[in-house]
Each structure stands twice: as structure tokens, then as C-alpha cells.
Design an enzyme around this catalytic site. Structure first.
Site, PDB file in Angstrom:
ATOM      1  N   ARG A 186      62.906 117.998 -47.498  1.00 39.89           N
ATOM      2  CA  ARG A 186      63.670 118.733 -46.014  1.00 39.89           C
ATOM      3  C   ARG A 186      64.378 116.752 -45.494  1.00 39.89           C
ATOM      4  O   ARG A 186      65.766 117.791 -45.386  1.00 39.89           O
ATOM      5  CB  ARG A 186      62.941 119.294 -44.972  1.00 39.89           C
ATOM      6  CG  ARG A 186      62.455 120.250 -45.244  1.00 39.89           C
ATOM      7  CD  ARG A 186      61.595 120.977 -44.121  1.00 39.89           C
ATOM      8  NE  ARG A 186      61.848 121.146 -42.887  1.00 39.89           N
ATOM      9  CZ  ARG A 186      61.233 121.516 -42.425  1.00 39.89           C
ATOM     10  NH1 ARG A 186      59.993 121.057 -42.494  1.00 39.89           N
ATOM     11  NH2 ARG A 186      61.673 121.350 -40.919  1.00 39.89           N
ATOM     12  N   ARG A 203      74.071 122.105 -39.356  1.00 40.75           N
ATOM     13  CA  ARG A 203      73.604 121.249 -40.396  1.00 40.75           C
ATOM     14  C   ARG A 203      73.747 120.907 -41.537  1.00 40.75           C
ATOM     15  O   ARG A 203      73.933 120.156 -42.255  1.00 40.75           O
ATOM     16  CB  ARG A 203      72.173 122.324 -40.287  1.00 40.75           C
ATOM     17  CG  ARG A 203      71.244 122.241 -40.210  1.00 40.75           C
ATOM     18  CD  ARG A 203      69.797 122.766 -40.452  1.00 40.75           C
ATOM     19  NE  ARG A 203      68.403 121.628 -40.618  1.00 40.75           N
ATOM     20  CZ  ARG A 203      67.277 122.665 -39.433  1.00 40.75           C
ATOM     21  NH1 ARG A 203      67.513 123.127 -38.322  1.00 40.75           N
ATOM     22  NH2 ARG A 203      66.427 122.341 -40.069  1.00 40.75           N
TER      23      ARG A 203
END
Ligand code: AMP
Length: 210
Positions: free
Chosen positions: A167, A88
Site C-alpha cells: 500500500r 487517491r
């Protein structure tokens, strides 16, 4: 086959990983599921990760790379695996490279932020096995009960609207640059969201030639 599923939170990585895993007979490794299980068990990793996850922030790279290195070394990964939600950050991608973990393809599922925010309100996840559901797009046979293991389905704390927005910001800032990273290696396949699970799945299978 070693694959990475890339995409914003709620893009459908978990759902597509499950379909691919069944079709290809290789396991899915979801760092989100591993971390949620660690929190439930109260392990040191879980204690460390919880505050980051509740805030919609990323867990530090060194925690993640340790988890992945340990998991891909297990026997069930000998014929390949699907990474869901990892790497990520560029740091995680470089750490995988440094550990000699190579990939055949990186599938980037492209969904707009507006649609993600809408979807997340209906998302549910099994507290026991982590299988993903959606109240409309992918409901379980029995409401509130996992089709696979009979576990209860919950609306994740970090799927609340405020945290979802946070997010998404993190995704654009930290994770999206991975597309360029894997494009430069010649293994990036962008997958346009098709509006149905089956449609997107078909495009993924075509991209992989399976
Ligand atoms: P997910 O289930 O993949 O949406 O992950 C839920 C949360 O777990 C994320 O918002 C992060 O806080 C944490 N997390 C999962 N995977 C990673 C990762 N590869 N790197 C950093 N944090 C992660």
C-alpha cells in the site's frame, strides 16, 4: 468548508478527519469505510472491491468516483465535507474537477514510511462505524470496544505488514503526485506529523485558520 485529507495509509487521516468533523460540523467521507461496509453487505460494489483491497491495490477509479459523486450530493454535505482517502489518483482528482467539486484546502499529512509500518501493527478499526483507534496512541475507553457505537474493534486484514508495504508503494506511485496537482492550484497545505494526535491536529487547525 470542503477539505481533502491526503497522506499515506496510517498517516492519521481518519483520526484527524474525525476531530475536524466534530469541530467544523461537517461530515467525513471515507471511501475505505464505504467500501468495507459494501463488502460486509455483499453489494455489487463490495464484491468488485474486495480483491483489490485484500491485495493492497487501488479499487478502479470509476467505482470510486461513482461512490463520491453520490455521497457529496446528499443533504448533509450542503455546508461542506471532509474527504478521507479520496482522491487517491490523478484520474480521481480530475473526475472531481470535471464534476464541479471544488476544495478550500488539501491537507497532506507527512509521515515517514518507517513510522507508518510501525504504527499499522497497533491500528484497530470499529467494524460497525469505521472509527479508527490505536492500541497505544488512541486506545478506546474499553479494550476492543468502540467508544462511539459499541462495535467490536478489529485489526484490518490489509494492515498486515506485507500488504502495508504494498500500500505504501501504491501511495508513492499513484497518490503522492496529487500533491503537485493541488499545489499548482494553490490549495496544498503540507502538515508535518507532530508525534501526537493533538499536536498534528493543532497544526491542521492553524493551517485552516479555525
Ligand atoms: P483506506 O481505509 O482509506 O486505507 O482504504 C482501504 C483500501 O480501500 C485501499 O487500500 C484501497 O484498496 C481501497 N480504497 C479506498 N479508497 C480508495 C480510493 N479513493 N481509490 C482507490 N481505492 C480506494
Amino acid at each position: 468548508m470542503k477539505l481533502i485529507l491526503l497522506g499515506a495509509p496510517g498517516a492519521g487521516k481518519g483520526t484527524q478527519a474525525e476531530i475536524l468533523s466534530e469541530k467544523l460540523g461537517i461530515p467525513t467521507i471515507s471511501t475505505g469505510n464505504i467500501l468495507r461496509a459494501a463488502i460486509k453487505e455483499g453489494t455489487p460494489v463490495g464484491l468488485k472491491a474486495k480483491a483489490f483491497m485484500d491485495a493492497g491495490r487501488l479499487v478502479p477509479d470509476e467505482v470510486i468516483t461513482g461512490i463520491v459523486a453520490e455521497r457529496v450530493a446528499r443533504e448533509d454535505c450542503a455546508n461542506g465535507f471532509i474527504l478521507d482517502g479520496v482522491p487517491r489518483t490523478l484520474g480521481q482528482a480530475r473526475a472531481l474537477d470535471a464534476a464541479g467539486v471544488t476544495f478550500d484546502a488539501v491537507l497532506s499529512i507527512e509521515v515517514s514510511d518507517g513510522e507508518i509500518e510501525e504504527r499499522m501493527s497497533g491500528r484497530r478499526v470499529c467494524v460497525k462505524c469505521g472509527a479508527p483507534y490505536h492500541v497505544k496512541a488512541h486506545p478506546p475507553a474499553r479494550e476492543g470496544v468502540c467508544d462511539h457505537c459499541g462495535g467490536a474493534l478489529e485489526h484490518r486484514e490489509d494492515d498486515q505488514p506485507e500488504t502495508v508495504r504494498r500500500r505504501l508503494e501504491v501511495y508513492h506511485a499513484e497518490t503522492e503526485p496529487l500533491k503537485g496537482y493541488y499545489e499548482a492550484k494553490g490549495i496544498l497545505s503540507p502538515v508535518a506529523n507532530q508525534g501526537s494526535i493533538e499536536g498534528t491536529s493543532r497544526v491542521i487547525m492553524e493551517a485552516l485558520g479555525v
